[in-house]
Design a protein around this motif. Structure first.
Motif, mmCIF file in Angstrom:
data_model
loop_
_atom_site.group_PDB
_atom_site.id
_atom_site.type_symbol
_atom_site.label_atom_id
_atom_site.label_comp_id
_atom_site.label_asym_id
_atom_site.label_seq_id
_atom_site.Cartn_x
_atom_site.Cartn_y
_atom_site.Cartn_z
ATOM 1 N N GLU A 91 38.787 85.154 -20.383
ATOM 2 C CA GLU A 91 37.358 84.821 -20.352
ATOM 3 C C GLU A 91 36.633 83.945 -21.416
ATOM 4 O O GLU A 91 35.997 83.033 -21.278
ATOM 5 C CB GLU A 91 36.620 86.088 -20.495
ATOM 6 N N ASN A 92 37.380 84.096 -22.714
ATOM 7 C CA ASN A 92 37.070 83.271 -23.803
ATOM 8 C C ASN A 92 37.386 82.002 -23.615
ATOM 9 O O ASN A 92 36.417 80.900 -24.153
ATOM 10 C CB ASN A 92 38.071 83.546 -25.112
ATOM 11 N N LEU A 93 38.436 81.472 -22.960
ATOM 12 C CA LEU A 93 38.605 79.996 -22.739
ATOM 13 C C LEU A 93 37.926 79.508 -21.518
ATOM 14 O O LEU A 93 37.279 78.525 -21.471
ATOM 15 C CB LEU A 93 40.111 79.792 -22.385
ATOM 16 N N ALA A 94 37.607 80.536 -20.596
ATOM 17 C CA ALA A 94 36.749 79.920 -19.191
ATOM 18 C C ALA A 94 35.356 79.859 -19.446
ATOM 19 O O ALA A 94 34.713 78.924 -19.006
ATOM 20 C CB ALA A 94 36.930 81.088 -18.006
ATOM 21 N N PHE A 95 34.728 80.576 -20.593
ATOM 22 C CA PHE A 95 33.376 80.645 -20.899
ATOM 23 C C PHE A 95 33.070 79.960 -22.052
ATOM 24 O O PHE A 95 32.287 80.172 -22.819
ATOM 25 C CB PHE A 95 32.845 82.064 -20.751
ATOM 26 N N HIS A 96 34.083 79.304 -22.751
ATOM 27 C CA HIS A 96 33.704 78.661 -24.087
ATOM 28 C C HIS A 96 32.686 77.904 -24.316
ATOM 29 O O HIS A 96 32.372 77.150 -23.526
ATOM 30 C CB HIS A 96 35.113 77.583 -24.562
ATOM 31 N N VAL A 97 32.178 77.836 -25.325
ATOM 32 C CA VAL A 97 30.698 77.429 -25.734
ATOM 33 C C VAL A 97 30.687 76.140 -26.056
ATOM 34 O O VAL A 97 29.994 75.464 -26.266
ATOM 35 C CB VAL A 97 30.099 78.227 -26.865
ATOM 36 N N SER A 98 32.065 75.446 -26.256
ATOM 37 C CA SER A 98 32.314 74.162 -26.827
ATOM 38 C C SER A 98 31.989 73.238 -25.664
ATOM 39 O O SER A 98 31.788 71.982 -25.973
ATOM 40 C CB SER A 98 33.493 74.128 -27.459
ATOM 41 N N GLU A 100 33.620 71.390 -23.324
ATOM 42 C CA GLU A 100 34.475 69.990 -23.248
ATOM 43 C C GLU A 100 35.212 69.956 -21.880
ATOM 44 O O GLU A 100 35.374 69.039 -21.629
ATOM 45 C CB GLU A 100 35.422 69.646 -24.225
ATOM 46 N N GLY A 101 35.279 71.284 -21.240
ATOM 47 C CA GLY A 101 35.834 71.180 -19.918
ATOM 48 C C GLY A 101 35.539 72.399 -19.184
ATOM 49 O O GLY A 101 35.173 73.191 -19.665
ATOM 50 N N GLN A 102 35.847 72.343 -17.676
ATOM 51 C CA GLN A 102 35.726 73.450 -16.997
ATOM 52 C C GLN A 102 37.053 73.721 -16.573
ATOM 53 O O GLN A 102 37.674 72.900 -15.744
ATOM 54 C CB GLN A 102 34.728 73.303 -15.941
ATOM 55 N N TYR A 103 37.879 75.045 -16.828
ATOM 56 C CA TYR A 103 39.111 75.233 -16.788
ATOM 57 C C TYR A 103 39.380 76.177 -15.666
ATOM 58 O O TYR A 103 38.697 77.233 -15.692
ATOM 59 C CB TYR A 103 39.975 75.519 -17.749
ATOM 60 N N GLY A 104 40.620 75.794 -14.716
ATOM 61 C CA GLY A 104 40.775 76.559 -13.445
ATOM 62 C C GLY A 104 41.631 77.722 -14.096
ATOM 63 O O GLY A 104 42.007 77.933 -15.371
ATOM 64 N N ASN A 105 41.705 78.977 -13.196
ATOM 65 C CA ASN A 105 42.760 80.043 -13.715
ATOM 66 C C ASN A 105 44.139 79.691 -14.039
ATOM 67 O O ASN A 105 44.472 80.169 -15.078
ATOM 68 C CB ASN A 105 42.563 81.168 -12.745
ATOM 69 N N GLU A 106 44.687 78.943 -13.420
ATOM 70 C CA GLU A 106 46.090 78.605 -13.534
ATOM 71 C C GLU A 106 46.329 77.796 -14.746
ATOM 72 O O GLU A 106 47.225 77.952 -15.607
ATOM 73 C CB GLU A 106 46.587 77.741 -12.397
ATOM 74 N N GLN A 107 45.357 76.740 -14.829
ATOM 75 C CA GLN A 107 45.363 76.066 -16.298
ATOM 76 C C GLN A 107 45.365 77.002 -17.439
ATOM 77 O O GLN A 107 46.229 76.816 -18.424
ATOM 78 C CB GLN A 107 44.065 74.965 -16.314
ATOM 79 N N LEU B 13 27.078 79.739 -19.768
ATOM 80 C CA LEU B 13 26.660 80.313 -21.025
ATOM 81 C C LEU B 13 25.647 81.654 -20.776
ATOM 82 O O LEU B 13 25.992 82.789 -21.248
ATOM 83 C CB LEU B 13 25.684 79.577 -21.887
ATOM 84 N N LEU B 14 25.182 81.427 -19.745
ATOM 85 C CA LEU B 14 24.188 82.637 -19.023
ATOM 86 C C LEU B 14 25.267 83.686 -18.695
ATOM 87 O O LEU B 14 25.113 84.840 -19.063
ATOM 88 C CB LEU B 14 23.391 82.380 -18.161
ATOM 89 N N ARG B 15 26.243 83.591 -18.005
ATOM 90 C CA ARG B 15 27.254 84.448 -17.679
ATOM 91 C C ARG B 15 27.897 85.016 -18.711
ATOM 92 O O ARG B 15 28.085 86.091 -18.680
ATOM 93 C CB ARG B 15 28.298 83.624 -16.731
ATOM 94 N N ARG B 16 28.419 83.979 -19.534
ATOM 95 C CA ARG B 16 28.985 84.775 -20.879
ATOM 96 C C ARG B 16 28.204 85.482 -21.660
ATOM 97 O O ARG B 16 28.800 86.830 -21.884
ATOM 98 C CB ARG B 16 29.187 83.515 -21.686
ATOM 99 N N GLN B 17 26.808 85.349 -21.915
ATOM 100 C CA GLN B 17 26.014 86.215 -22.476
ATOM 101 C C GLN B 17 25.663 87.486 -22.172
ATOM 102 O O GLN B 17 25.623 88.608 -22.456
ATOM 103 C CB GLN B 17 24.731 85.491 -22.888
#
Lengths: 205, 228
Positions: A91-98, A100-107, B13-17
């Motif tokens: 979740e940390n990587l999927a929802f990352h606040v930076s 820079e990209g949107q990553y799939g589960n396999e990635q 972000l909304l989902r994360r929060q």
């Protein structure tokens, strides 16, 4: 790998001067970061390495002289790992606040496996160690395709095998036409040229 | 791979929060518990006569909602500041304006919205006229969103301070006043059989203004807090 035309700097610093607490940390610091370069910023504690990194990435906007031109998107990893303890590494990587990209589960799974967190994808991050938090953060380097990496003490809390793997990753990134600017106290053992910027007392370049 | 579009990033972000809030249910429950406790204390202090309570009910409910919002607004950016996520958010290619709006949206969904939805229960405890329940919920729905936005400004300015709790109250309480005045006036109007619409319209206008301007202030506040 998106990279700007050879020769054009990815990031250019122009006559940077910084004074903190009445001490001149560096002055007239000018350099160009080109594609295919690995820069290591050295200096004793308090020499201004982190301050310089924060100026380069744009988090510090006031209190220094000179200018920084950023020509490409970049990835900055700071002292803190920006890993949320309540979220799992996935979740940390999927929802990352930076953003820079949107990553799939396999990635994400393959990146986590590569930084040695196979099997930890869905464990709450607060059960992981500090070094594992850093590793979650380093997985972003594998996921992202930004060409310029700004890394502030990337080896902190990483074990020796991890440090070797990270150095190999840095070398391959540079070989693929990316650029890396990093601060570190230890000498790098990488298969490419290292441009060393030493922030001594009142360094000028 | 390209960076996600601003809207998509906002939803992420909304989902994360929201996920973070759900993982820490105490923080969702605390404002509601505070609301319940204060409402339960008033009959003890003012006397349990239904007529007396009904007279104070609109003001009590609104002040309690305001204070419980004040208690939680400090935490909007706090944990992200401490673990370094905030630095990464500021460096994101997406506009910070929308990102902070997502943060505030999540804050409102987990505090103000719930508070507004359960407020009729507490209103009945204080013997508020049932004719005013609609106005109470509507004014709290709009008003708490407004409070969250204003609280976010204070949170963004004090996030870098070790103990910003008192300072944030001093900063944002004056800005809370108009919301309190028009919010409780809407309920009071409904109690006395007058239309609450005009007051709600003013609250709505203030909300529009806050949605347009507060994120600018928050973005600037966060940049200053991270820079310091």
């Amino acid at each position: 790998m998106p990279s700007s035309p050879t020769g054009a700097p990815l990031l250019a610093a122009r006559s940077l001067c910084l004074e903190r607490g009445g001490r001149q940390l560096f002055r007239n610091l000018s350099f160009d970061i080109l594609a295919g370069q690995l820069w290591q910023i050295e200096g004793s504690n308090g020499a201004g390495k982190t301050s310089l990194m924060r100026i380069l990435c744009g988090l510090s906007r006031y209190g220094y002289e000179g200018s920084v031109e950023r020509h490409v998107p970049f990835l900055y990893l700071g002292h803190q790992s920006a890993v949320k303890a309540l979220l799992t590494p996935r979740e940390n990587l999927a929802f990352h606040v930076s953003g820079e990209g949107q990553y799939g589960n396999e990635q994400i799974e393959s990146a986590l496996a590569e930084v040695g967190l196979y099997g930890y994808e869905d464990v709450a991050s607060h059960t992981l160690s500090a070094g594992q938090h850093r590793r979650v953060n380093l997985a972003r380097l594998l996921l992202s395709d930004t060409s310029l990496w700004l890394l502030d003490e990337p080896f902190t809390a990483i074990d020796t095998a991890g440090v070797d793997a990270l150095q190999a990753l840095l070398a391959s990134h540079v070989a693929a036409g990316g650029a890396v600017v990093m601060t570190s106290h230890q000498a790098l053992e990488v298969a490419c040229d290292v441009h060393v910027l030493n922030l001594g007392a009142g360094a000028t370049v | 791979m390209t960076a996600p579009a601003a809207g998509q990033f906002c939803l992420r972000l909304l989902r994360r929060q929201l996920l973070l809030a759900v993982r820490r249910p105490v923080e969702i429950g605390n404002p509601l518990l505070f609301f319940a406790m204060v409402v339960a204390l008033f009959p003890l202090g003012l006397g349990p006569a239904p007529g007396t309570l009904a007279g104070f009910a609109s003001g009590v409910l609104w002040i309690t909602a305001l204070l419980s919002n004040l208690l939680t607004s400090d935490a909007v950016f706090r944990s992200d500041f401490e673990d370094g996520s905030l630095e990464q958010l500021l460096l994101a290619p997406q506009p910070l304006f929308l990102s902070v709006l997502a943060y505030i949206g999540a804050h409102w969904l987990t505090t103000g919205l719930l508070l507004a939805l359960v407020s009729p229960v507490f209103a009945l405890m204080l013997n508020l006229s049932t004719a005013a329940l609609g106005a109470l919920v509507a004014s709290l729905l709009i008003g708490t969103a407004l409070l969250s936005l204003i609280g976010g400004i204070g949170a963004s300015l004090t996030v870098g301070l070790k103990r910003g709790g008192m300072l944030i109250s001093l900063l944002i309480l004056p800005l809370y006043m108009p919301v309190l005045i028009f919010g409780s006036a809407a309920v009071q109007a409904a109690v006395s059989g007058l239309p609450a619409g005009p007051y709600l319209a003013i609250l709505g206008a203030m909300l529009c203004l806050a949605i347009a301007l507060a994120p600018l202030a928050m973005a600037a506040g966060l940049r200053i807090s991270i820079d310091a």
